[in-house]
Design a protein around this motif. Structure first.
Motif, PDB file in Angstrom:
ATOM      1  N   PHE A 191      10.515  63.282  29.824  1.00 30.87           N
ATOM      2  CA  PHE A 191       9.275  63.043  29.090  1.00 30.87           C
ATOM      3  C   PHE A 191       9.032  61.541  28.941  1.00 30.87           C
ATOM      4  O   PHE A 191       7.959  61.035  29.259  1.00 30.87           O
ATOM      5  CB  PHE A 191       9.314  63.716  27.715  1.00 30.87           C
ATOM      6  N   PHE A 192      10.047  60.808  28.453  1.00 30.15           N
ATOM      7  CA  PHE A 192       9.869  59.369  28.262  1.00 30.15           C
ATOM      8  C   PHE A 192       9.685  58.641  29.590  1.00 30.15           C
ATOM      9  O   PHE A 192       8.895  57.700  29.673  1.00 30.15           O
ATOM     10  CB  PHE A 192      11.031  58.770  27.467  1.00 30.15           C
ATOM     11  N   ALA A 193      10.369  59.064  30.622  1.00 31.53           N
ATOM     12  CA  ALA A 193      10.187  58.438  31.933  1.00 31.53           C
ATOM     13  C   ALA A 193       8.750  58.627  32.415  1.00 31.53           C
ATOM     14  O   ALA A 193       8.118  57.696  32.936  1.00 31.53           O
ATOM     15  CB  ALA A 193      11.175  59.017  32.938  1.00 31.53           C
ATOM     16  N   THR A 194       8.225  59.822  32.221  1.00 34.60           N
ATOM     17  CA  THR A 194       6.855  60.121  32.658  1.00 34.60           C
ATOM     18  C   THR A 194       5.828  59.354  31.828  1.00 34.60           C
ATOM     19  O   THR A 194       4.897  58.754  32.380  1.00 34.60           O
ATOM     20  CB  THR A 194       6.598  61.639  32.564  1.00 34.60           C
ATOM     21  N   VAL A 195       6.000  59.341  30.523  1.00 33.48           N
ATOM     22  CA  VAL A 195       5.035  58.653  29.656  1.00 33.48           C
ATOM     23  C   VAL A 195       5.037  57.152  29.921  1.00 33.48           C
ATOM     24  O   VAL A 195       3.973  56.530  30.000  1.00 33.48           O
ATOM     25  CB  VAL A 195       5.316  58.963  28.163  1.00 33.48           C
ATOM     26  N   THR A 196       6.213  56.564  30.070  1.00 33.03           N
ATOM     27  CA  THR A 196       6.245  55.126  30.339  1.00 33.03           C
ATOM     28  C   THR A 196       5.591  54.815  31.676  1.00 33.03           C
ATOM     29  O   THR A 196       4.876  53.818  31.796  1.00 33.03           O
ATOM     30  CB  THR A 196       7.678  54.552  30.295  1.00 33.03           C
ATOM     31  N   GLN A 197       5.802  55.671  32.672  1.00 31.91           N
ATOM     32  CA  GLN A 197       5.158  55.451  33.970  1.00 31.91           C
ATOM     33  C   GLN A 197       3.639  55.542  33.848  1.00 31.91           C
ATOM     34  O   GLN A 197       2.910  54.722  34.421  1.00 31.91           O
ATOM     35  CB  GLN A 197       5.680  56.451  35.009  1.00 31.91           C
ATOM     36  N   LEU A 198       3.154  56.518  33.089  1.00 36.65           N
ATOM     37  CA  LEU A 198       1.706  56.651  32.869  1.00 36.65           C
ATOM     38  C   LEU A 198       1.132  55.412  32.183  1.00 36.65           C
ATOM     39  O   LEU A 198       0.055  54.925  32.554  1.00 36.65           O
ATOM     40  CB  LEU A 198       1.400  57.887  32.024  1.00 36.65           C
ATOM     41  N   LEU A 199       1.832  54.897  31.183  1.00 33.79           N
ATOM     42  CA  LEU A 199       1.361  53.691  30.497  1.00 33.79           C
ATOM     43  C   LEU A 199       1.334  52.491  31.439  1.00 33.79           C
ATOM     44  O   LEU A 199       0.360  51.727  31.466  1.00 33.79           O
ATOM     45  CB  LEU A 199       2.252  53.390  29.290  1.00 33.79           C
ATOM     46  N   LEU A 200       2.394  52.323  32.206  1.00 32.06           N
ATOM     47  CA  LEU A 200       2.452  51.200  33.141  1.00 32.06           C
ATOM     48  C   LEU A 200       1.352  51.294  34.195  1.00 32.06           C
ATOM     49  O   LEU A 200       0.767  50.277  34.585  1.00 32.06           O
ATOM     50  CB  LEU A 200       3.836  51.133  33.797  1.00 32.06           C
ATOM     51  N   GLN A 201       1.047  52.503  34.647  1.00 31.78           N
ATOM     52  CA  GLN A 201      -0.037  52.686  35.625  1.00 31.78           C
ATOM     53  C   GLN A 201      -1.370  52.229  35.048  1.00 31.78           C
ATOM     54  O   GLN A 201      -2.165  51.598  35.735  1.00 31.78           O
ATOM     55  CB  GLN A 201      -0.127  54.152  36.051  1.00 31.78           C
ATOM     56  N   ARG A 202      -1.612  52.532  33.768  1.00 32.87           N
ATOM     57  CA  ARG A 202      -2.880  52.135  33.165  1.00 32.87           C
ATOM     58  C   ARG A 202      -2.948  50.636  32.901  1.00 32.87           C
ATOM     59  O   ARG A 202      -4.026  50.071  32.807  1.00 32.87           O
ATOM     60  CB  ARG A 202      -3.142  52.927  31.893  1.00 32.87           C
ATOM     61  N   HIS A 249      14.260  68.004  27.842  1.00 28.51           N
ATOM     62  CA  HIS A 249      13.147  67.318  28.512  1.00 28.51           C
ATOM     63  C   HIS A 249      12.906  65.897  28.004  1.00 28.51           C
ATOM     64  O   HIS A 249      12.019  65.209  28.498  1.00 28.51           O
ATOM     65  CB  HIS A 249      11.854  68.116  28.348  1.00 28.51           C
ATOM     66  N   VAL A 250      13.668  65.438  27.008  1.00 28.29           N
ATOM     67  CA  VAL A 250      13.404  64.147  26.383  1.00 28.29           C
ATOM     68  C   VAL A 250      13.425  63.009  27.398  1.00 28.29           C
ATOM     69  O   VAL A 250      12.508  62.187  27.446  1.00 28.29           O
ATOM     70  CB  VAL A 250      14.391  63.875  25.226  1.00 28.29           C
ATOM     71  N   ASP A 251      14.470  62.943  28.228  1.00 25.85           N
ATOM     72  CA  ASP A 251      14.576  61.841  29.182  1.00 25.85           C
ATOM     73  C   ASP A 251      13.422  61.831  30.174  1.00 25.85           C
ATOM     74  O   ASP A 251      12.800  60.794  30.403  1.00 25.85           O
ATOM     75  CB  ASP A 251      15.912  61.914  29.935  1.00 25.85           C
TER      76      ASP A 251
END
Length: 195
Positions: free
Chosen positions: A53-64, A49-51
């Motif tokens: 996970f990081f794709a999702t977290v970076t997207q969440l950060l960029l959205q904020r 799930h590493v890839d």
């Protein structure tokens, strides 16, 4: 940090754990000092799930960095206020807060003043804080049993999403392959420290 990843109802945990099932544990914290600080996201996830996970977290950060939701901001404010109230019950914490106030402000703020400052943070200020955060070069640490090339894939993802300081290649002495030998430490005078 409270607006992003503190608590079970945070956007981080809601998206990566509840909706996508990418980890069991995820948390976010922030330490703010006079001239520096750190914003830390930590999680326990499976190697497969590493890839994502990081794709999702970076997207969440960029959205904020684009927009902070009013409901999320209100949840974060309430969480911080409750945390401050609970911390006030610990004498050592009250003493630490008073000492920090004296050094930084020359006076001790009242509990009411602290609550008002928290309540006055608006969505634009929170969005701007995320944008400033993402403009600074991140530090990245992966630990545990990783699939081959995981670090390079994550670095490439961060570079592709425009995170400062990531070119997408190289390992900077980080061990990323199973069975790799640890590098020998540099003599003390030649060690480099990153901030």
């Amino acid at each position: 940090a409270a607006a992003f990843g503190e608590g079970m109802s945070s956007p981080l945990l809601d998206e990566v754990r509840e909706r996508r099932g990418l980890d069991y544990y995820a948390n976010c914290s922030a330490d703010v000092f006079d001239i520096a600080g750190q914003f830390v996201i930590e999680a326990s996830t499976a190697p497969e799930h590493v890839d994502e996970f990081f794709a999702t977290v970076t997207q969440l950060l960029l959205q904020r960095a684009e927009r902070v939701d009013a409901v999320e901001l209100e949840r974060a404010r309430n969480q911080i206020i409750v945390r401050r109230i609970l911390a006030a019950e610990r004498p050592a914490r009250r003493l630490e807060d008073a000492t920090l106030d004296l050094f930084a402000l020359g006076r001790v703020r009242s509990a009411q003043e602290r609550r008002e400052q928290i309540s006055q943070v608006d969505a634009e200020q929170a969005r701007a804080a995320f944008a400033r955060l993402l403009a600074a070069p991140p530090a990245l640490a992966l630990a545990g049993r990783l699939r081959s090339g995981a670090l390079q894939r994550v670095r490439a993802l961060l570079a592709a999403r425009g995170f400062a300081g990531f070119s997408g290649g190289g390992s900077d002495g980080v061990i990323d392959e199973p069975g790799a030998r640890l590098p020998q430490p540099l003599p003390r005078a030649k060690r480099r420290f990153h901030h």
